[in-house]
Design an enzyme around this catalytic site. Structure first.
Site, short mmCIF file in Angstrom:
data_model
loop_
_atom_site.label_atom_id
_atom_site.label_comp_id
_atom_site.label_asym_id
_atom_site.label_seq_id
_atom_site.Cartn_x
_atom_site.Cartn_y
_atom_site.Cartn_z
N ASP A 159 6.30 4.52 -1.12
CA ASP A 159 6.68 3.10 -1.24
C ASP A 159 7.04 2.58 0.16
OD1 ASP A 159 8.13 1.14 -3.68
OD2 ASP A 159 8.52 0.76 -1.56
N ASP A 190 2.34 -2.17 -2.34
CA ASP A 190 3.08 -1.33 -1.40
C ASP A 190 3.53 0.01 -1.97
OD1 ASP A 190 5.51 -1.85 -2.81
OD2 ASP A 190 6.59 -1.70 -0.90
N GLU A 191 3.07 0.37 -3.16
CA GLU A 191 3.47 1.69 -3.65
C GLU A 191 2.37 2.33 -4.49
OE1 GLU A 191 6.48 1.91 -6.79
OE2 GLU A 191 6.41 -0.27 -6.89
P1 TTP Z 1 9.38 -3.57 -3.17
O1 TTP Z 1 8.80 -2.23 -2.86
O2 TTP Z 1 10.21 -3.70 -4.40
O3 TTP Z 1 10.29 -4.05 -1.97
P2 TTP Z 1 10.10 -3.86 -0.42
O4 TTP Z 1 8.94 -3.03 -0.07
O5 TTP Z 1 10.10 -5.24 0.20
O6 TTP Z 1 11.44 -3.16 0.02
P3 TTP Z 1 11.89 -1.65 -0.24
O7 TTP Z 1 10.80 -0.98 -0.98
O8 TTP Z 1 12.14 -1.11 1.12
O9 TTP Z 1 13.15 -1.77 -1.03
O10 TTP Z 1 8.24 -4.65 -3.26
C1 TTP Z 1 7.10 -4.62 -2.42
C2 TTP Z 1 6.69 -6.02 -2.04
O11 TTP Z 1 6.43 -6.78 -3.21
C3 TTP Z 1 7.73 -6.77 -1.26
O12 TTP Z 1 7.64 -6.56 0.14
C4 TTP Z 1 7.48 -8.19 -1.66
C5 TTP Z 1 6.86 -8.11 -3.02
N1 TTP Z 1 7.86 -8.51 -4.05
C6 TTP Z 1 7.88 -9.83 -4.51
O13 TTP Z 1 7.05 -10.63 -4.11
N2 TTP Z 1 8.84 -10.18 -5.43
C7 TTP Z 1 9.77 -9.31 -5.89
O14 TTP Z 1 10.62 -9.68 -6.71
C8 TTP Z 1 9.74 -7.96 -5.43
C9 TTP Z 1 10.75 -6.97 -5.92
C10 TTP Z 1 8.78 -7.61 -4.51
MG MG Z 2 8.63 -1.20 -1.03
#
Ligand code: TTP
Ligand code: MG
Length: 393
Positions: A6, A101-102
């Site tokens: 992730d 992103d994951e």
């Molecule tokens: P996440 O993996 O939940 O968040 P992140 O990568 O920004 O942060 P981390 O993993 O370090 O905690 O989500 C991935 C991407 O998805 C994030 O960069 C933006 C998008 N996203 C949204 O658009 N809305 C949301 O509510 C969430 C949770 C994520």
């Molecule tokens: Mg993330």
């Protein structure tokens, strides 16, 4: 073993990479406050002010007035996401992306070729950092549920391994909200029962969970014991397979480079066969000592996974399409594109005898590799070059 990868603060991290002036500043990506937009993500600097995903951008602005607010470029993030997938594809075709992103990766079959799951996880994390200038967190575990929890535990830049023999020790202290399917309602019910951790859930008397939550209870009971049988379901086929290597010291000798190209082409061919794929497109990548990177590619007449054909194509690219001009090279890579999975089963596509003979040869050497490891066989010429180099050293 399963990896869960992730990216950290993904959208914001891509923006920071694109514009280094943003580094060190709180960055918030999301909809505009005047349109009642919400925050997509915030980098870790902004999170210190209490800014988080899904909160109204207007609220984020109040918490962090000096933050840099950006509206986001989903096309760019999708492109970067593809590049991240390409890193994964070097190690396994069993990739299940969950979002941009994951992803889950099943690396069970990759060990012989690439090392232990932990080593593979480390390499993926390092390659994402080096090549894409982005930070990923990685969880390594016997199943999806555990891998997903693991990747989240030490963010950012986390790397958490759950040992198969210590699953309960890992789970028990974690708060109950980490179980999948525990949202507001179930969470509140647990609170009333005095259940705080996953260990507390596990220690509830037999049948209690089912009694309180019905079928959902059984699901929770399994998770609390670290049991999860869901497989990694790849969403799409690999689009490319590539191998590359960075040399400890730059190389100017074309013969040494050629030996490396052969070695890498062999690895690509091996993986194509392993995943029952064939390729029509062969690509050579070179990075010179000044970091200038070039690629050269050619199209084969027929899709193939025959080692000799791929080696010849890759060498042709090196010898005929690259002018080294005495320059030295720090990285060389060989890739297969335009993969074709179906043709493997269309046996008579390769009627001509020479091809059949080469395919048989590969089959025999694959069997030897399976038994004795991937270092046991190589093209004679690659091996000779290595020997020559050793002598020189
Ligand atoms: P996440 O993996 O939940 O968040 P992140 O990568 O920004 O942060 P981390 O993993 O370090 O905690 O989500 C991935 C991407 O998805 C994030 O960069 C933006 C998008 N996203 C949204 O658009 N809305 C949301 O509510 C969430 C949770 C994520
Ligand atoms: Mg993330």
């Amino acid at each position: 073993m399963i990896l869960h990868v992730d990216m950290d603060a993904f959208y914001a991290a891509v923006e920071e990479r694109e514009n280094p002036e943003l580094r060190g500043k709180p960055v918030i990506v999301g909809g505009k406050p005047e349109h009642r937009g919400v925050v997509s993500t915030a980098n870790y600097e902004a999170r210190r002010y209490g800014v988080h995903s899904a909160m109204p951008t207007a609220a984020a602005k109040r918490l962090c007035p000096h933050g840099v607010f950006l509206t986001g470029r989903i096309g760019l993030y999708a492109e970067v996401s593809e590049q991240i997938c390409e890193v994964f594809e070097r190690y396994t075709p069993l990739i299940e992306p969950l979002s941009l992103d994951e992803a889950f990766l099943d690396v069970t079959g990759s060990e012989r070729l690439f090392g232990s799951p932990v080593e593979i996880g480390r390499r993926i994390q390092a390659e994402i950092k080096e090549e894409l200038e982005l930070v990923a967190s990685v969880g390594v575990a016997p199943n999806k549920f555990l891998a997903k929890i693991a990747s989240d535990l030490e963010k950012p830049n986390g790397f958490v391994v759950v040992d198969g023999s210590a699953v309960l020790e890992f789970l028990d202290p974690l708060e109950v909200g980490r179980l999948w399917g525990v949202g507001k309602v179930t969470g509140e019910a647990f609170r009333r029962l005095g259940v705080k951790t996953i260990g507390d859930v596990r220690r509830l008397p037999d049948g209690a969970l089912q009694q309180f939550f019905g079928e959902h209870g059984e699901h929770l009971s399994r998770l609390a014991r670290g049991l999860d049988i869901r497989r990694v379901v790849p969403h799409r086929q690999a689009r490319s397979i590539s191998h590359e290597t960075t040399f400890p010291t730059d190389i100017a000798d074309v013969n040494v480079l050629r030996a490396w190209v052969i070695t890498l082409a062999e690895q690509v061919a091996w993986r194509l066969r392993r995943y029952e794929l064939r390729t029509r497109g062969v690509q050579l990548k070179l990075r010179y000592s000044n970091f200038q990177t070039i690629t050269r590619s050619l199209k084969l007449k027929k899709p193939t996974n025959v080692t000799q054909i791929l080696c010849e194509a890759a060498c042709e690219l090196l010898l005929d399409r690259v002018d080294l001009e005495g320059r030295s090279v720090r990285l060389v890579g060989v890739g297969a594109q335009q993969l074709d999975g179906r043709s493997v089963r269309q046996k008579n596509l390769f009627e001509d005898e020479e091809n059949l003979r080469l395919e048989e040869l590969d089959k025999a050497s694959d069997q030897i590799r399976q038994r004795f490891g991937s270092g046991s066989l190589g093209r004679a010429s690659a091996w000779e070059r290595k020997k020559e180099r050793k002598k020189k050293d």
